[in-house]
Each structure stands twice: as structure tokens, then as C-alpha cells.
Design an enzyme around this catalytic site. Structure first.
Site, PDB file in Angstrom:
ATOM      1  NE  ARG A 123       8.631   3.976   2.247  1.00 45.22           N
ATOM      2  CZ  ARG A 123       7.968   3.004   1.623  1.00 45.22           C
ATOM      3  NH1 ARG A 123       8.605   2.140   0.879  1.00 45.22           N
ATOM      4  NH2 ARG A 123       6.662   2.908   1.759  1.00 45.22           N
ATOM      5  CD  GLU A 178       1.785  -3.631  -3.441  1.00 45.63           C
ATOM      6  OE1 GLU A 178       2.813  -3.033  -3.076  1.00 45.63           O
ATOM      7  OE2 GLU A 178       1.763  -4.854  -3.688  1.00 45.63           O
TER       8      GLU A 178
HETATM    9  O1  LIG Z   1       3.121   2.856  -6.914  1.00 44.84           O
HETATM   10  P1  LIG Z   1       2.250   2.974  -5.711  1.00 44.84           P
HETATM   11  O2  LIG Z   1       1.273   1.823  -5.573  1.00 44.84           O
HETATM   12  O3  LIG Z   1       1.580   4.295  -5.643  1.00 44.84           O
HETATM   13  O4  LIG Z   1       3.183   2.825  -4.422  1.00 44.84           O
HETATM   14  C1  LIG Z   1       4.440   3.463  -4.324  1.00 44.84           C
HETATM   15  C2  LIG Z   1       4.501   4.408  -3.164  1.00 44.84           C
HETATM   16  O5  LIG Z   1       4.248   3.717  -1.927  1.00 44.84           O
HETATM   17  C3  LIG Z   1       5.227   4.090  -0.978  1.00 44.84           C
HETATM   18  O6  LIG Z   1       4.896   5.268  -0.309  1.00 44.84           O
HETATM   19  P2  LIG Z   1       3.965   5.398   0.985  1.00 44.84           P
HETATM   20  O7  LIG Z   1       2.711   6.105   0.571  1.00 44.84           O
HETATM   21  O8  LIG Z   1       3.834   4.085   1.679  1.00 44.84           O
HETATM   22  O9  LIG Z   1       4.726   6.471   1.864  1.00 44.84           O
HETATM   23  P3  LIG Z   1       6.022   6.563   2.771  1.00 44.84           P
HETATM   24  O10 LIG Z   1       7.151   6.899   1.831  1.00 44.84           O
HETATM   25  O11 LIG Z   1       5.661   7.709   3.650  1.00 44.84           O
HETATM   26  O12 LIG Z   1       6.255   5.284   3.507  1.00 44.84           O
HETATM   27  C4  LIG Z   1       6.456   4.328  -1.837  1.00 44.84           C
HETATM   28  O13 LIG Z   1       7.427   5.110  -1.159  1.00 44.84           O
HETATM   29  C5  LIG Z   1       5.888   5.028  -3.038  1.00 44.84           C
HETATM   30  O14 LIG Z   1       5.753   6.421  -2.848  1.00 44.84           O
HETATM   31  N1  LIG Z   2       5.410  -3.576  -1.746  1.00 39.97           N
HETATM   32  C1  LIG Z   2       5.859  -2.372  -1.387  1.00 39.97           C
HETATM   33  N2  LIG Z   2       6.988  -2.231  -0.657  1.00 39.97           N
HETATM   34  C2  LIG Z   2       7.439  -0.997  -0.306  1.00 39.97           C
HETATM   35  N3  LIG Z   2       6.831   0.128  -0.653  1.00 39.97           N
HETATM   36  C3  LIG Z   2       5.717   0.044  -1.386  1.00 39.97           C
HETATM   37  N4  LIG Z   2       4.908   0.996  -1.883  1.00 39.97           N
HETATM   38  C4  LIG Z   2       3.906   0.378  -2.529  1.00 39.97           C
HETATM   39  N5  LIG Z   2       4.043  -0.942  -2.497  1.00 39.97           N
HETATM   40  C5  LIG Z   2       5.184  -1.178  -1.780  1.00 39.97           C
END
Ligand SMILES: O=P(O)(O)OC[C@H]1O[C@H](OP(=O)(O)OP(=O)(O)O)[C@H](O)[C@@H]1O
Ligand SMILES: Nc1ncnc2[nH]cnc12
Length: 177
Positions: free
Chosen positions: A65, A102
Site C-alpha cells: 500500500r 500487528e
Molecule cells: O506498524 P505495523 O504493525 O508494522 O503495520 C503497518 C503495516 O501493515 C500494513 O502492511 P501489510 O504488511 O499488511 O502489507 P500490504 O501493504 O501488502 O497490505 C501497512 O500497509 C503497513 O505497512
Molecule cells: N489495523 C490495520 N489496518 C490496516 N492496516 C494495518 N497494518 C497494520 N495494522 C493495520
């Protein structure tokens, strides 16, 4: 657009999805914001205005994202993009950092030669939750000799305290919940 208006804009374009991807997680779906061209442009401009165009040389975006924001900012400012990718996607020699987020665990990678020593890098992503992803990104950039001049996210989940892991760097969230 002022900070309050930007926060309201994000609020109006986020959908809270309970129990995704796991039970107990309230997932912040920001796809409606990316789908609204005017709103998307406002948040991109808001991020650039906060940091100032002269404060960074390149924009790092975290797969997947974060790529959407980094691509737009890198284009709008002419700074270009440093892709921070999930493991196994980059074809040449990489630096890697594993981390917990998370709702899981992952490894991020950058090409070893993608960052010049002293290069000033703005890191962008959609959500700051535990800060595991952002901290791993910081570690990769610093391993390569780069300087993180700031972080911007659309949404900060303050109860997970991710910001503390990035101190004392500038962490800018358009919306804090
Ligand atoms: O602060 P944190 O607990 O590390 O979480 C934040 C991350 O989680 C999500 O990514 P995700 O790994 O789900 O990847 P995506 O963008 O491919 O959906 C979001 O886009 C952040 O990169
Ligand atoms: N609660 C949440 N919603 C969307 N993206 C996330 N990445 C980590 N935690 C998330």
C-alpha cells in the site's frame, strides 16, 4: 489544506473492517481514498507540504500500500521512488530485515546499491500500527548509509505506540486514532 481538514478527509475515506485479516483486528481500509482522485491529490500535497520538498532526495514506499503513496509523491515532486519490497521480489543483491507487524511477520528488502551514502529519504506508508514495518524500513535504509528525514502515514493507530520505535525522527500522521 490545513491539518484538521486533511484529518477529516482521511476519516471520510476510510472503512473500518472488523476481524480482518484475523479475529480481533480492526482493519483500516484506505482504498476509498486512493479511489477518489481529488482526495488522493490533497493527501499527497499535504504530505509534501508537511516535510517540504527540499527535505528529501527520494521517497521510500513500503510494499504494497505504501507504493501507491510513494509513486504519487515521487512523481509529483520529481524525487523518484525507492521500493521497499517483501522478501524474494528484488532480482539483485539485497539488504533484508525481518519484523513483526500487528497481524503477522514478514521480511522487507531493498537492493543493496539502491541507496547512496548520505541520501535523504522520506518514508511513506498507509498505516502505522506497531511500527514493526517502519522500524524495519529504517534499519534497511540506515544499513545502506541513507538518512531517514521523516515518516508520513495516512493513519496512526496510537494505542499500538509505533511512533516510539521511530523516535526521535519526525513521524507525521494525517489522522491519529
Ligand atoms: O506498524 P505495523 O504493525 O508494522 O503495520 C503497518 C503495516 O501493515 C500494513 O502492511 P501489510 O504488511 O499488511 O502489507 P500490504 O501493504 O501488502 O497490505 C501497512 O500497509 C503497513 O505497512
Ligand atoms: N489495523 C490495520 N489496518 C490496516 N492496516 C494495518 N497494518 C497494520 N495494522 C493495520
Amino acid at each position: 489544506m490545513d491539518e484538521k481538514a486533511l484529518a477529516d478527509l482521511v476519516v471520510g475515506h476510510v472503512v473500518d473492517v472488523p476481524d480482518f485479516p484475523h479475529a480481533g483486528i480492526l482493519f483500516k481500509d484506505i482504498t476509498p481514498l486512493f479511489g477518489d482522485g481529488a482526495a488522493f491529490r490533497q493527501v499527497v500535497d499535504g504530505i509534501v507540504d508537511h516535510h517540504g520538498r527540499s527535505s528529501f532526495d527520494v521517497v521510500a514506499g513500503v510494499e504494497a500500500r505504501g507504493f501507491l503513496l510513494a509513486g504519487a509523491i515521487g512523481y509529483a515532486t520529481g524525487a523518484g521512488v525507492l521500493p521497499v519490497r517483501k522478501a524474494g521480489k528484488l532480482p539483485r543483491e539485497v539488504l533484508a530485515a525481518s519484523y513483526a507487524l500487528e497481524y503477522g511477520e514478514a521480511t522487507l528488502e531493498v537492493h543493496r546499491d539502491a541507496i547512496e551514502p548520505g541520501q535523504r529519504i522520506l518514508v511513506v506508508d498507509d498505516v502505522l500500527a506497531t511500527g514493526g514495518t517502519a522500524e524495519a524500513t529504517l534499519s534497511l535504509i540506515e544499513q545502506a548509509g541513507g538518512i531517514v528525514t521523516g515518516f508520513s502515514v495516512l493513519i496512526e493507530l496510537a494505542f499500538l505506540s509505533g511512533r516510539a520505535r521511530l523516535a526521535p525522527r519526525d513521524v507525521h500522521a494525517l489522522l491519529t486514532v
